[in-house]
Design an enzyme around this catalytic site. Sequence first.
Site, short mmCIF file in Angstrom:
data_model
loop_
_atom_site.label_atom_id
_atom_site.label_comp_id
_atom_site.label_asym_id
_atom_site.label_seq_id
_atom_site.Cartn_x
_atom_site.Cartn_y
_atom_site.Cartn_z
N SER A 197 0.35 10.40 0.01
CA SER A 197 0.18 10.82 -1.37
C SER A 197 -1.24 11.34 -1.58
O SER A 197 -2.05 11.35 -0.65
CB SER A 197 0.44 9.65 -2.31
OG SER A 197 -0.59 8.68 -2.17
N LYS A 198 -1.51 11.73 -2.79
CA LYS A 198 -2.79 12.40 -3.07
C LYS A 198 -4.01 11.63 -2.61
O LYS A 198 -4.98 12.19 -2.15
CB LYS A 198 -2.93 12.66 -4.56
CG LYS A 198 -1.73 13.32 -4.97
CD LYS A 198 -1.10 13.65 -6.08
CE LYS A 198 0.37 13.93 -5.78
NZ LYS A 198 1.22 12.84 -5.43
N ARG A 199 -3.90 10.30 -2.74
CA ARG A 199 -5.10 9.54 -2.38
C ARG A 199 -5.41 9.56 -0.89
O ARG A 199 -6.44 9.10 -0.45
CB ARG A 199 -5.00 8.10 -2.91
CG ARG A 199 -3.92 7.29 -2.30
CD ARG A 199 -3.55 6.11 -3.18
NE ARG A 199 -2.34 5.51 -2.67
CZ ARG A 199 -2.33 4.71 -1.60
NH1 ARG A 199 -3.46 4.40 -1.00
NH2 ARG A 199 -1.21 4.21 -1.16
N HIS A 200 -4.47 10.11 -0.09
CA HIS A 200 -4.76 10.26 1.34
C HIS A 200 -5.46 11.58 1.63
O HIS A 200 -5.64 11.94 2.78
CB HIS A 200 -3.47 10.20 2.15
CG HIS A 200 -2.78 8.87 2.05
ND1 HIS A 200 -1.57 8.71 1.42
CD2 HIS A 200 -3.15 7.65 2.48
CE1 HIS A 200 -1.22 7.43 1.50
NE2 HIS A 200 -2.16 6.78 2.13
N GLY A 201 -5.81 12.31 0.58
CA GLY A 201 -6.43 13.62 0.80
C GLY A 201 -5.46 14.71 0.40
O GLY A 201 -4.52 14.46 -0.35
#
Length: 464
Positions: A234-238
């Site tokens: 998801s977004k928090r992984h980049g």
Amino acid sequence: MRFAPSPTGFLHIGGARTALFNWLYARNAKGTFILRIEDTDRTRSTDEYIDAIIEGMKWLGLDWDEGPFRQTDRFDVYRSYADKLLKEGKAYYCYCSAEELEARRKVAMAQGKSLKYDGRCRDLKEPVPGVTPAVRFRMPQQGQTVVEDLIRGNVVFENEQLDDLIILRSDGTPTYNLTVVVDDVDMRITHVIRGDDHLNNTPKQIQLYQAFGYAVPKFAHLPMILGADKTRLSKRHGATSVMAYYEMGYLPEALVNYLVRLGWSYGDQEVFTRDELIRYFSFENVGKAAAVFNPEKLLWLNSQYIMGTAPEKLAELVRPFLVKEQIITEDQPLDPAWLARAVQTLQERAKTLVELAASLRYYVAEDIIFNEKAKEKFLNEKSRDLLKELKDGVSALSEFSSPELEMLFKAIVEKHGVKLGVLAQPVRVAMTGGTESPGIYEVLEVLGKEKVLRRLEKAISLTG
RNA sequence: GUCCCCAUCGUCUAGCCCGGCCUAGGACAUCGCCCUUUCAAGGCGGUAACGCGGGUUCGAAUCCCGCUGGGGACGCCA
């Protein structure tokens, strides 16, 4: 084969991989690849996202043979299928409100029971006044449903676990499980290739196929792509949007190559041409385990592709990045042959087009940006005489090319009894502003005599 | 909680279906050396894995069972 994204966001890494495997299989089997937009959730779907998905597909080079079709154009079709089920008693009206259902799920959760619908409207004879009902599919509650999966083998589900799913909302719009089945039947889809997260939906959909009396397609459920912490990407992984990789200077071939190796392999081979991919693709070589997305390996692949791309082509590709980095203006002309030559010197040191553009700055721009440390260390009294001597030597050069320059450098260095680096490093700083660059003779050659002389002049003035 | 899936180096994976060729191979990353005018690229080498426990077998990474761990699904989302 089809790729059926829902336009509730940009084309992301996971979706792109699903699309890629569908495309690969379609091309391998010489089948038809269909793009279908699953936009039945009108509250979350937008036209912008549809365009974004198409843009991503095009960038990756995943061309489709039919579509894009939109499910919102086909509501009548779905309704007629639902009516058929209703008429045959295979579906029924459900008068429970969304709030009631939500409340019951909470209770079930608290009691540690299954969260499936309790079936209270199943055998209702009379309509409940004042309530517009949704339509539920009457799921068989005995026996088993077997999903024959090309990747996982047979997966068995007990029918009593299967929920009476809603196929028509109370506003009359169809839901996903109905629309996929109807469309896959209508579009004569033979292979449903999608993410693992759909495996649990599959037995329900198989029941729907059977209720309609249609043959069930073949299924292949791809393993998920996870982030470094092993949770769903998801977004928090980049960056997860495919086009973000364009922005970061990745080549589509590199992304495709990276993505295909996430869950698929062909012996020890790491780098594939598109034709090889199509030729070699098979579900037998698709793994079952979820894979962690590793940006470092993608970066490595990108550098491989940059090294392997023709300089002329790369020069074209890097141009927009030159503009974005404000090294050139939109309409500034650049000699393509010269730019290609400049790119060639940088090709094996740039991992992305963004890096390539940034390095190109000292070739293209008139003024260079000095790294202060480098300037102090190399442009000082110690190098002044050498630089002056080089300047005179360059001015006197009848032919300005790499071999001549090398001879000149060697002569100066020999005369002073110093190592080549003693001259080369100051020159490098004078030419590029920093201490890292391609071979110094190449740099000078690409820069051209006039620019070299100007920069030497400037550097000499900085030494004292 | 219920159901489903999965399990080889830090990561992607080969090998597993059809046990012995596995003192487990490749790639990324990492470390060291070489090359070298810098940085790369390249070459050579190193560290590093069959989750655990039981079986079956002369022999198990490979077959079976259990456990543990991870993931996913359980929506009038898709």
